[in-house]
Design a protein around this motif. Sequence first.
Motif, PDB file in Angstrom:
ATOM      1  N   VAL A 150      59.443  -0.330   0.505  1.00  0.00           N
ATOM      2  CA  VAL A 150      59.379  -0.745  -0.899  1.00  0.00           C
ATOM      3  C   VAL A 150      60.187   0.219  -1.768  1.00  0.00           C
ATOM      4  O   VAL A 150      60.944  -0.208  -2.650  1.00  0.00           O
ATOM      5  CB  VAL A 150      57.912  -0.837  -1.383  1.00  0.00           C
ATOM      6  N   ALA A 151      60.057   1.518  -1.513  1.00  0.00           N
ATOM      7  CA  ALA A 151      60.810   2.512  -2.288  1.00  0.00           C
ATOM      8  C   ALA A 151      62.312   2.339  -2.087  1.00  0.00           C
ATOM      9  O   ALA A 151      63.097   2.427  -3.046  1.00  0.00           O
ATOM     10  CB  ALA A 151      60.376   3.925  -1.902  1.00  0.00           C
ATOM     11  N   ALA A 152      62.720   2.089  -0.854  1.00  0.00           N
ATOM     12  CA  ALA A 152      64.145   1.876  -0.585  1.00  0.00           C
ATOM     13  C   ALA A 152      64.636   0.616  -1.282  1.00  0.00           C
ATOM     14  O   ALA A 152      65.744   0.592  -1.822  1.00  0.00           O
ATOM     15  CB  ALA A 152      64.388   1.778   0.925  1.00  0.00           C
ATOM     16  N   ASP A 153      63.814  -0.423  -1.287  1.00  0.00           N
ATOM     17  CA  ASP A 153      64.189  -1.650  -1.965  1.00  0.00           C
ATOM     18  C   ASP A 153      64.249  -1.431  -3.479  1.00  0.00           C
ATOM     19  O   ASP A 153      65.118  -1.970  -4.162  1.00  0.00           O
ATOM     20  CB  ASP A 153      63.209  -2.773  -1.621  1.00  0.00           C
ATOM     21  N   TYR A 154      63.348  -0.620  -4.005  1.00  0.00           N
ATOM     22  CA  TYR A 154      63.368  -0.273  -5.427  1.00  0.00           C
ATOM     23  C   TYR A 154      64.682   0.406  -5.789  1.00  0.00           C
ATOM     24  O   TYR A 154      65.265   0.145  -6.847  1.00  0.00           O
ATOM     25  CB  TYR A 154      62.180   0.630  -5.754  1.00  0.00           C
ATOM     26  N   ALA A 205      66.485  -5.760  -4.086  1.00  0.00           N
ATOM     27  CA  ALA A 205      67.413  -6.755  -3.544  1.00  0.00           C
ATOM     28  C   ALA A 205      66.741  -7.653  -2.516  1.00  0.00           C
ATOM     29  O   ALA A 205      67.144  -8.791  -2.333  1.00  0.00           O
ATOM     30  CB  ALA A 205      68.623  -6.055  -2.908  1.00  0.00           C
ATOM     31  N   PHE A 206      65.705  -7.157  -1.825  1.00  0.00           N
ATOM     32  CA  PHE A 206      65.063  -7.913  -0.748  1.00  0.00           C
ATOM     33  C   PHE A 206      63.541  -7.891  -0.874  1.00  0.00           C
ATOM     34  O   PHE A 206      62.844  -7.466   0.057  1.00  0.00           O
ATOM     35  CB  PHE A 206      65.470  -7.346   0.613  1.00  0.00           C
ATOM     36  N   PRO A 207      62.961  -8.358  -1.982  1.00  0.00           N
ATOM     37  CA  PRO A 207      61.496  -8.265  -2.143  1.00  0.00           C
ATOM     38  C   PRO A 207      60.738  -9.113  -1.124  1.00  0.00           C
ATOM     39  O   PRO A 207      59.643  -8.750  -0.711  1.00  0.00           O
ATOM     40  CB  PRO A 207      61.266  -8.767  -3.566  1.00  0.00           C
ATOM     41  N   GLU A 208      61.332 -10.221  -0.693  1.00  0.00           N
ATOM     42  CA  GLU A 208      60.632 -11.086   0.264  1.00  0.00           C
ATOM     43  C   GLU A 208      60.410 -10.389   1.602  1.00  0.00           C
ATOM     44  O   GLU A 208      59.407 -10.633   2.276  1.00  0.00           O
ATOM     45  CB  GLU A 208      61.377 -12.410   0.456  1.00  0.00           C
ATOM     46  N   VAL A 209      61.309  -9.507   1.976  1.00  0.00           N
ATOM     47  CA  VAL A 209      61.143  -8.767   3.231  1.00  0.00           C
ATOM     48  C   VAL A 209      59.891  -7.898   3.162  1.00  0.00           C
ATOM     49  O   VAL A 209      59.093  -7.860   4.103  1.00  0.00           O
ATOM     50  CB  VAL A 209      62.397  -7.911   3.539  1.00  0.00           C
ATOM     51  N   ASN A 210      59.696  -7.215   2.055  1.00  0.00           N
ATOM     52  CA  ASN A 210      58.517  -6.363   1.902  1.00  0.00           C
ATOM     53  C   ASN A 210      57.240  -7.177   1.830  1.00  0.00           C
ATOM     54  O   ASN A 210      56.207  -6.775   2.376  1.00  0.00           O
ATOM     55  CB  ASN A 210      58.656  -5.478   0.660  1.00  0.00           C
ATOM     56  N   MET A 211      57.287  -8.331   1.186  1.00  0.00           N
ATOM     57  CA  MET A 211      56.090  -9.174   1.107  1.00  0.00           C
ATOM     58  C   MET A 211      55.704  -9.716   2.479  1.00  0.00           C
ATOM     59  O   MET A 211      54.528  -9.695   2.861  1.00  0.00           O
ATOM     60  CB  MET A 211      56.305 -10.310   0.106  1.00  0.00           C
ATOM     61  N   ILE A 212      56.679 -10.183   3.236  1.00  0.00           N
ATOM     62  CA  ILE A 212      56.405 -10.691   4.581  1.00  0.00           C
ATOM     63  C   ILE A 212      55.913  -9.556   5.483  1.00  0.00           C
ATOM     64  O   ILE A 212      54.965  -9.729   6.254  1.00  0.00           O
ATOM     65  CB  ILE A 212      57.654 -11.389   5.170  1.00  0.00           C
ATOM     66  N   SER A 213      56.530  -8.397   5.363  1.00  0.00           N
ATOM     67  CA  SER A 213      56.117  -7.240   6.147  1.00  0.00           C
ATOM     68  C   SER A 213      54.665  -6.872   5.848  1.00  0.00           C
ATOM     69  O   SER A 213      53.872  -6.626   6.772  1.00  0.00           O
ATOM     70  CB  SER A 213      57.044  -6.059   5.847  1.00  0.00           C
ATOM     71  N   ALA A 214      54.312  -6.832   4.577  1.00  0.00           N
ATOM     72  CA  ALA A 214      52.931  -6.507   4.186  1.00  0.00           C
ATOM     73  C   ALA A 214      51.952  -7.553   4.709  1.00  0.00           C
ATOM     74  O   ALA A 214      50.853  -7.204   5.168  1.00  0.00           O
ATOM     75  CB  ALA A 214      52.838  -6.390   2.665  1.00  0.00           C
TER      76      ALA A 214
END
Length: 145
Positions: free
Chosen positions: A108-112, A117-126
Amino acid sequence: MNSLKIGSIVLSIWSSLNFFPSLYVVVSILFLDKHPPGLYAILNAGDIQSMSPKMLATVDSIGLFANLSVAALNALILIAIWKGLTNRIVWVYWALLTASIFALLAGVAADYAVNFAFPEVNMISALILAIGFIFSGIGLFKPSK
């Protein structure tokens, strides 16, 4: 199939979904003369070409370090799942939960840093992590009948 086994499989899938792309990035940087994907998330090809070779080498070095670290962490997670968690060692559950949460927060920090750029990746991962730990926890802590 019991809940602990289902949870272990789900967590293994999550870990593999982190492990293999990280290895691909490492191979791409080392052998295919590519740069880390995060660079392309924030810069266009012209911006990247205008960077000095020293700047690109620095970015590549950081990308190698980060991706090799992710690969190492996820290899360790896979071993802990199949040698500890499936053998019902309770402290392994808590260690995996802690390490996985830190890994997710790092993502999430890297995406921030690249303006999400890739919020869906973090949501699916979570979501995958939550499902894995819920099933594992049920299988590990629910009293047997």
